[in-house]
Design an enzyme around this catalytic site. Structure first.
Site, short mmCIF file in Angstrom:
data_model
loop_
_atom_site.label_atom_id
_atom_site.label_comp_id
_atom_site.label_asym_id
_atom_site.label_seq_id
_atom_site.Cartn_x
_atom_site.Cartn_y
_atom_site.Cartn_z
N ARG A 1 0.85 -1.18 0.00
CA ARG A 1 0.00 0.00 0.00
C ARG A 1 0.89 1.23 0.00
NH1 ARG A 1 -3.31 -0.19 5.24
NH2 ARG A 1 -4.11 1.79 4.43
N SER B 1 0.57 3.86 1.95
CA SER B 1 0.67 4.53 3.23
C SER B 1 2.10 4.46 3.77
CB SER B 1 -0.29 3.91 4.25
OG SER B 1 0.19 2.67 4.72
N LYS C 1 -2.80 -8.72 10.12
CA LYS C 1 -4.14 -8.50 10.69
C LYS C 1 -5.12 -7.93 9.66
CE LYS C 1 -3.18 -3.93 12.73
NZ LYS C 1 -4.20 -3.17 12.02
N ASP C 2 -4.61 -7.38 8.54
CA ASP C 2 -5.48 -6.85 7.50
C ASP C 2 -5.93 -7.90 6.51
OD1 ASP C 2 -5.36 -4.30 8.53
OD2 ASP C 2 -3.76 -3.64 7.20
N SER D 1 -11.51 -0.09 16.31
CA SER D 1 -12.22 -1.36 16.17
C SER D 1 -13.14 -1.60 17.36
CB SER D 1 -11.22 -2.53 16.07
OG SER D 1 -10.55 -2.72 17.31
N ARG E 1 -13.39 -4.45 18.73
CA ARG E 1 -12.59 -5.27 19.65
C ARG E 1 -11.96 -4.41 20.74
NH1 ARG E 1 -7.37 -5.66 20.25
NH2 ARG E 1 -6.99 -4.46 18.35
N ARG E 2 -11.35 -3.29 20.35
CA ARG E 2 -10.73 -2.40 21.32
C ARG E 2 -11.78 -1.71 22.19
NH1 ARG E 2 -6.58 -0.07 16.82
NH2 ARG E 2 -4.83 -1.49 17.22
N ARG F 1 -10.84 7.20 12.30
CA ARG F 1 -10.33 6.67 11.04
C ARG F 1 -9.16 7.50 10.53
NH1 ARG F 1 -11.94 1.70 11.69
NH2 ARG F 1 -14.21 1.49 11.86
N GLY F 2 -8.51 6.99 9.51
CA GLY F 2 -7.36 7.66 8.93
C GLY F 2 -6.08 6.96 9.31
N ASN F 3 -4.95 7.37 8.70
CA ASN F 3 -3.68 6.76 9.04
C ASN F 3 -3.23 7.22 10.43
OD1 ASN F 3 -2.36 9.32 8.78
ND2 ASN F 3 -2.10 8.99 6.58
N VAL F 4 -2.12 6.69 10.89
CA VAL F 4 -1.68 6.97 12.27
C VAL F 4 -1.49 8.46 12.50
CG1 VAL F 4 0.18 6.63 13.93
CG2 VAL F 4 -0.66 4.69 12.59
N THR G 1 -2.83 10.98 10.96
CA THR G 1 -4.13 11.66 10.95
C THR G 1 -4.84 11.49 12.28
OG1 THR G 1 -4.40 11.38 8.55
CG2 THR G 1 -6.40 11.72 9.84
N ARG G 2 -4.78 10.29 12.82
CA ARG G 2 -5.42 10.03 14.11
C ARG G 2 -4.75 10.83 15.22
NH1 ARG G 2 -6.66 3.47 13.89
NH2 ARG G 2 -7.33 3.45 11.72
N CYS H 1 -16.08 -11.98 10.98
CA CYS H 1 -17.04 -11.21 10.17
C CYS H 1 -18.32 -10.88 10.94
CB CYS H 1 -17.38 -12.01 8.92
SG CYS H 1 -15.97 -12.24 7.81
#
Length: 296
Positions: free
Chosen positions: A11, A13, A86-87, A129, A131-132, A149-152, A154-155, A240
């Site tokens: 990717r 990123s 994990k993706d 997520s 989960r978290r 949301r967004g990349n690290v 951005t967060r 899922c």
């Protein structure tokens, strides 16, 4: 004589490129007779974040960050695809197997405060997520959590701008980006069970291909732990229909697996230990226990 070029797909990123270069650098050091090339591409998940809204991504969507890269691998445009394990969907195309994983990075989740803050002030915690969010609710009762949301980077910007009072992010990603100093505390796997494969970089190839040049980075314990954690997730339906967490750790010939899931019966977690060579079998048994299908 021209060198053979190995093309590694990633990717675009920053984190994905860094992870891919970890693989490329290891290959280049071990095989100077080979040339390595980065092929970075945009994926469906990068172009359109709408599927990740809380309404439609209640429990996480996998595959949107891997589809285009897998298509390039299948067509021969690249030789190796590099992903965050994990993706990746737990059910992979048998024609595109995982062929190697380097030594695992930090598997833990991390708690991050706004820049300059040393203590947590109650407010909204950004979690990417369910989960978290579910596990955070047990660790910090009364604290509200919301998707971010967004990349690290951005967060982190949203955090520092005051949109959130704290974030929960994967420690491995922060460390690979050189942002480890932003971590205020770590959640041990027994506190917040990580996503299956968290911290693991996966190299994907074509069935029947010769990937001898990946031997220099291959870590067998990491590969087994990844397989075990994905087997746990697969037994629960691939993540899922409910948030799933799994973490496996090998010590000598023994393995310990911690599992987390959320179903109609509520949120539950448990662990199991045994011989590492039976890791997948143990993971399936743990998943069945947590889902109420023990002995099935």
């Amino acid at each position: 004589m021209d060198k053979r070029t190995i093309r590694f797909g990633s990717r675009k990123s920053e984190l994905a490129v860094i992870q891919t270069r970890i693989v490329m650098d290891a290959v280049a050091r071990a095989h100077p007779e080979l040339a390595v090339e980065l092929v970075a591409m945009e994926t469906s998940g990068d172009r359109n974040m709408k599927p990740f809204s809380e309404a439609s991504d209640k429990f996480g969507i996998k595959g949107l960050f891997t589809q285009e890269i897998e298509e390039a691998l299948r067509s021969g445009a690249i030789d190796v695809a590099v992903h965050s394990l994990k993706d990746m969907p737990v059910k992979t195309d048998p024609e595109l197997p995982i062929v190697a994983c380097p030594k695992r990075g930090d598997p833990r989740d991390a708690f991050i405060l706004p820049a300059g803050r040393t203590s947590f002030e109650r407010g909204v915690v950004g979690c990417s997520s369910a989960r978290r969010r579910l596990q955070l609710a047990a660790l910090l009762p009364g604290v509200s959590a919301a998707p971010v949301r967004g990349n690290v980077n951005t967060r982190l910007r949203k955090l520092d701008d005051g949109d959130f009072s704290a974030l929960v992010l994967a420690a491995a990603g922060l460390r690979r980006l050189g942002l480890g100093k932003r971590i205020s505390r770590f959640f041990e796997p027994c506190e917040m069970v990580p996503a299956p494969g968290q911290g693991i970089i996966a190299c994907q190839g074509r069935a029947g291909g010769d990937y001898y040049y990946l031997d220099a980075l291959r870590d067998r314990d990491t590969e087994l732990c990844g397989e075990v954690e994905r087997a746990f997730s697969a037994e629960l339906g691939g993540g899922c229909t409910a948030p799933v967490g799994a973490f496996a750790e090998i010590s000598g010939r023994e393995i310990k697996i911690i599992g987390f899931c959320c179903s109609e019966g509520g949120v539950c977690s448990a662990s199991i230990s045994g011989r590492a060579c039976e890791g997948v079998k143990l993971a399936v048994a743990l998943a069945r226990k947590l889902s109420g299908r023990e002995g099935a």
